[in-house]
Design a protein around this motif. Structure first.
Motif, PDB file in Angstrom:
ATOM      1  N   CYS A   1       0.827  -1.197   0.081  1.00 31.05           N
ATOM      2  CA  CYS A   1      -0.140   0.171  -0.012  1.00 31.05           C
ATOM      3  C   CYS A   1       1.010   1.236   0.090  1.00 31.05           C
ATOM      4  CB  CYS A   1      -0.910  -0.011   1.218  1.00 31.05           C
ATOM      5  SG  CYS A   1      -1.639   1.362   1.659  1.00 31.05           S
ATOM      6  N   ALA A   2       1.899   1.208   0.822  1.00 35.46           N
ATOM      7  CA  ALA A   2       2.678   2.567   0.972  1.00 35.46           C
ATOM      8  C   ALA A   2       4.108   2.079   1.315  1.00 35.46           C
ATOM      9  CB  ALA A   2       2.080   3.641   1.836  1.00 35.46           C
ATOM     10  N   ARG A   3       5.189   3.112   1.437  1.00 36.52           N
ATOM     11  CA  ARG A   3       6.382   2.857   1.789  1.00 36.52           C
ATOM     12  C   ARG A   3       7.130   3.968   2.776  1.00 36.52           C
ATOM     13  NH1 ARG A   3      10.250  -1.004   0.530  1.00 36.52           N
ATOM     14  NH2 ARG A   3       8.796  -1.864  -1.116  1.00 36.52           N
ATOM     15  N   GLN A   4       7.684   3.899   3.470  1.00 34.66           N
ATOM     16  CA  GLN A   4       8.164   4.950   4.381  1.00 34.66           C
ATOM     17  C   GLN A   4       9.843   4.507   4.718  1.00 34.66           C
ATOM     18  OE1 GLN A   4       8.523   4.653   8.317  1.00 34.66           O
ATOM     19  NE2 GLN A   4       9.759   6.557   8.339  1.00 34.66           N
ATOM     20  N   ARG A   5      10.790   5.313   4.234  1.00 37.23           N
ATOM     21  CA  ARG A   5      12.035   4.937   4.241  1.00 37.23           C
ATOM     22  C   ARG A   5      12.765   5.706   5.724  1.00 37.23           C
ATOM     23  NH1 ARG A   5      13.947   4.008  -1.928  1.00 37.23           N
ATOM     24  NH2 ARG A   5      12.863   2.122  -2.287  1.00 37.23           N
ATOM     25  N   THR A   6      12.299   6.910   5.496  1.00 36.76           N
ATOM     26  CA  THR A   6      13.006   8.027   6.447  1.00 36.76           C
ATOM     27  C   THR A   6      12.390   7.961   7.809  1.00 36.76           C
ATOM     28  OG1 THR A   6      11.852   9.924   5.513  1.00 36.76           O
ATOM     29  CG2 THR A   6      13.722   9.419   4.518  1.00 36.76           C
ATOM     30  N   VAL A   7      13.206   8.398   8.749  1.00 29.94           N
ATOM     31  CA  VAL A   7      12.629   8.442  10.125  1.00 29.94           C
ATOM     32  C   VAL A   7      11.741   9.635  10.344  1.00 29.94           C
ATOM     33  CG1 VAL A   7      13.156   8.777  12.630  1.00 29.94           C
ATOM     34  CG2 VAL A   7      14.718   7.596  11.213  1.00 29.94           C
ATOM     35  N   ASN A   8      10.491   9.627  11.024  1.00 25.35           N
ATOM     36  CA  ASN A   8       9.902  10.673  11.189  1.00 25.35           C
ATOM     37  C   ASN A   8       9.374  10.615  12.791  1.00 25.35           C
ATOM     38  OD1 ASN A   8       6.836  11.885  11.856  1.00 25.35           O
ATOM     39  ND2 ASN A   8       7.358  12.511   9.884  1.00 25.35           N
ATOM     40  N   ARG A   9       9.787  11.810  13.445  1.00 24.85           N
ATOM     41  CA  ARG A   9       9.715  11.888  14.959  1.00 24.85           C
ATOM     42  C   ARG A   9       8.398  11.766  15.638  1.00 24.85           C
ATOM     43  NH1 ARG A   9      14.343  14.326  18.089  1.00 24.85           N
ATOM     44  NH2 ARG A   9      13.776  14.007  20.275  1.00 24.85           N
ATOM     45  N   ASN A  10       7.520  12.038  15.309  1.00 21.86           N
ATOM     46  CA  ASN A  10       6.102  12.228  15.591  1.00 21.86           C
ATOM     47  C   ASN A  10       5.300  10.814  14.881  1.00 21.86           C
ATOM     48  OD1 ASN A  10       6.800  14.165  17.475  1.00 21.86           O
ATOM     49  ND2 ASN A  10       7.022  15.630  15.854  1.00 21.86           N
ATOM     50  N   VAL A  11       4.533  11.387  13.876  1.00 25.31           N
ATOM     51  CA  VAL A  11       3.495  10.721  13.114  1.00 25.31           C
ATOM     52  C   VAL A  11       3.854  10.629  11.910  1.00 25.31           C
ATOM     53  CG1 VAL A  11       1.017  10.518  12.476  1.00 25.31           C
ATOM     54  CG2 VAL A  11       1.765  11.692  14.647  1.00 25.31           C
ATOM     55  N   CYS A  12       3.573   9.515  11.428  1.00 27.35           N
ATOM     56  CA  CYS A  12       4.214   9.018   9.875  1.00 27.35           C
ATOM     57  C   CYS A  12       2.753   8.773   9.499  1.00 27.35           C
ATOM     58  CB  CYS A  12       4.974   7.881   9.689  1.00 27.35           C
ATOM     59  SG  CYS A  12       5.377   7.613   8.077  1.00 27.35           S
ATOM     60  N   VAL A  13       2.445   9.582   8.045  1.00 28.26           N
ATOM     61  CA  VAL A  13       1.307   9.345   7.504  1.00 28.26           C
ATOM     62  C   VAL A  13       1.572   8.754   6.114  1.00 28.26           C
ATOM     63  CG1 VAL A  13      -0.790  10.372   6.263  1.00 28.26           C
ATOM     64  CG2 VAL A  13       0.046  11.296   8.568  1.00 28.26           C
ATOM     65  N   LEU A  14       1.300   7.396   5.843  1.00 29.90           N
ATOM     66  CA  LEU A  14       1.372   6.666   4.630  1.00 29.90           C
ATOM     67  C   LEU A  14       0.341   6.688   3.762  1.00 29.90           C
ATOM     68  CD1 LEU A  14       2.928   5.031   7.204  1.00 29.90           C
ATOM     69  CD2 LEU A  14       4.415   4.643   5.238  1.00 29.90           C
ATOM     70  N   ASN A  15       0.161   7.188   2.590  1.00 27.15           N
ATOM     71  CA  ASN A  15      -1.078   7.222   1.755  1.00 27.15           C
ATOM     72  C   ASN A  15      -0.825   6.228   0.658  1.00 27.15           C
ATOM     73  OD1 ASN A  15      -2.882   9.855   2.375  1.00 27.15           O
ATOM     74  ND2 ASN A  15      -0.917  10.451   2.584  1.00 27.15           N
ATOM     75  N   CYS A  16      -1.844   5.342   0.639  1.00 27.19           N
ATOM     76  CA  CYS A  16      -1.634   4.239  -0.479  1.00 27.19           C
ATOM     77  C   CYS A  16      -1.443   5.045  -1.902  1.00 27.19           C
ATOM     78  CB  CYS A  16      -2.808   3.318  -0.496  1.00 27.19           C
ATOM     79  SG  CYS A  16      -2.990   2.312   1.314  1.00 27.19           S
ATOM     80  N   TRP A  17      -0.857   4.502  -2.764  1.00 22.89           N
ATOM     81  CA  TRP A  17      -0.887   4.983  -3.983  1.00 22.89           C
ATOM     82  C   TRP A  17      -2.018   4.578  -4.699  1.00 22.89           C
ATOM     83  CZ3 TRP A  17       4.013   4.048  -2.506  1.00 22.89           C
ATOM     84  CH2 TRP A  17       4.445   2.363  -1.886  1.00 22.89           C
ATOM     85  N   ALA A  18      -3.022   3.652  -4.412  1.00 22.39           N
ATOM     86  CA  ALA A  18      -4.267   3.500  -4.885  1.00 22.39           C
ATOM     87  C   ALA A  18      -5.125   2.785  -3.519  1.00 22.39           C
ATOM     88  CB  ALA A  18      -4.413   2.629  -6.152  1.00 22.39           C
TER      89      ALA A  18
END
Length: 465
Positions: free
Chosen positions: A109-126
């Motif tokens: 659905c989505a990918r996250q590589r970098t660090v996020n200190r608080n909240v990471c929001v990952l939107n699906c590409w579809a």
């Protein structure tokens, strides 16, 4: 900007209901008693680990993951992941979100590589349809690089109902007669009911009106029936701005749903119709507009419901659960029993357990409908905490004549039932003996707990009052 970056401006992209809260969660390993997987779906965003609201895998786990079972099928549009705040925020990196329909049927659905200190929001590409959301850490920097999550929120749209329900229902639109106000080159009305869910124009299974059509519409005739819901698959390759001001009608007189804002590309959306909606066709139309601006474009339309002889009269009915041990006459809303959601994973808000210490009555009120009851079906929950009822009693109640029949539908079971079972009881006797607008289910003994997810009532319609 690459899609895996978690940045603040994307935080507002996910709105609406959080489908993950208070469902079920598990993880690849658990560090200690404070780091349970269920902490990540408790609705508490507290990022201090010692307060017991974060999940935590073990050091040395070479494939850490957290998984959430949504208990129902959702078109997932994105996920929010809340990081730990008291330390170690750098551990939340290299995540992949996978949405699964089954154990071996998943899509990224989505990918996250970098660090996020608080909240990471990952939107699906579809939007991706499934009932399990898995968050996997794909790269480790060392043996102590664990997966710690302090809350997971899942956003999207609820599909008409889950696959177990759809398997028992026919799509009445497939292959039926269709028409539309206009058709662009390469698109024909019948393609929207061909059963092909590939939602790109190149698949030759999508339709579109022309730009000069000022009032575009699509119609599918299904014959006389009860229509419970309409399911629409929108295009993935373009045109999301065209999905606003959309109306879904039955016989142009009963509104099943409207869409006033655009959906994301590729959305698969269910529109539930009012209870006991009768009709012979479904009409999907856009509001009239100036020319040369928008079109109506769809890839599949499905219509769910039943012929009159197959109608589940309990669907959407009022349900009251009464505690007979309580001298104050306490009663509870039991709408979950007739909401059409066949998800059978034990959960107090969907498939609750009625405790063994109580006598309880469950009354299903069909309101103005009187039915010659032929059979009653109920679904037992499955999972930790679920209890299968050993014996229940059913009464058919006719409020008009003040007649209660305690014998027609008994016994449901003189033997033990098991979690996850679909139990069918056939009712006997004359038509007048089976005429009812209320069905009362009683837990037979105080020592008999039960977990029921759904109740269905079948039989010919007698009359309405």
């Amino acid at each position: 900007m690459p899609p895996w970056c978690c940045v603040k401006w994307r935080f507002t992209a996910l709105k609406g209901k959080n489908w993950a809260q208070s469902t079920f969660a598990n993880q690849s390993s658990t560090y200690d008693s404070l780091g349970q997987a269920s902490n990540a779906i408790d609705g508490n965003h507290d990022g201090v680990y010692s307060k017991g609201s974060c999940s935590h895998t073990k050091a040395g786990d070479t494939n850490p993951w957290l998984q959430v079972n949504l208990l129902q099928t959702i078109a997932v549009s994105g996920v929010k992941v809340y990081n730990r705040q008291d330390c170690c925020y750098w551990r939340l990196h290299d995540l992949v979100v996978i949405v699964l329909r089954g154990p071996m049927d998943g899509n990224s659905c989505a990918r996250q590589r970098t660090v996020n200190r608080n909240v990471c929001v990952l939107n699906c590409w579809a939007p991706i349809v499934g009932h399990i959301v898995q968050i996997v850490k794909t790269r480790l920097t060392g043996v102590h690089d664990v997966l710690t999550i302090c809350e997971v929120e899942v956003y999207g749209w609820k599909i008409v109902t889950d696959p177990e329900y759809l398997k028992s229902r026919d799509n009445f639109a497939i292959g039926r007669d269709t028409s539309m106000s206009s058709a662009s080159v390469g698109g024909k009305a019948w393609q929207a009911v061909d059963g092909i869910l590939v939602n790109t124009w190149g698949s030759e299974s999508c339709i579109s009106s022309t730009l000069v059509d000022r009032h575009p519409w699509f119609k599918v005739s299904v014959g006389a029936m009860f229509i419970e819901a309409v399911f629409i698959v929108f295009r993935l390759d373009c045109c999301e701005r065209y999905f606003n001001k959309l109306y879904v009608w039955v016989d142009k007189r009963i509104l099943c749903g409207r869409q006033m804002e655009p959906y994301k590309r590729g959305a698969a959306v269910g529109y539930a119709c009012p209870p006991n909606t009768e009709g012979s066709y479904v009409l999907i139309e856009k509001a009239p507009r100036p020319p040369y601006s928008e079109v109506l474009t769809l890839c599949e339309v499905e219509v769910y419901g039943c012929r009159k002889e197959d109608k589940n009269w309990a669907l959407g009915s009022r349900v009251v659960i009464e505690d007979m041990d309580n001298h104050n006459g306490t009663s509870y809303d039991g709408h979950f029993v007739t909401d059409g959601d066949f998800s059978n994973g034990f959960k107090q808000s969907i498939c609750p357990t009625f405790k063994a210490s109580n006598y309880l009555l469950m009354t299903i009120d069909l309101r103005d409908v009187y039915v010659y009851v032929d059979k009653i079906v109920y679904i037992i929950a499955v999972g930790d905490g679920a209890d299968a009822p050993k014996e229940l009693f059913i009464s058919l109640v006719n409020p008009t004549t003040h007649y209660t029949n305690d014998e027609a539908c008994n016994p449901i079971s003189r033997n033990n039932t098991v979690p996850g079972q679909y139990v069918t009881t056939t009712c006997t006797g004359s038509a007048l003996d089976r005429l009812a607008s209320r069905i009362v289910i009683k837990k037979a003994f105080k020592t008999n707990s039960m977990s029921i997810c759904e109740v269905e009532v079948y039989g010919p319609l007698a009359f309405r009052v």
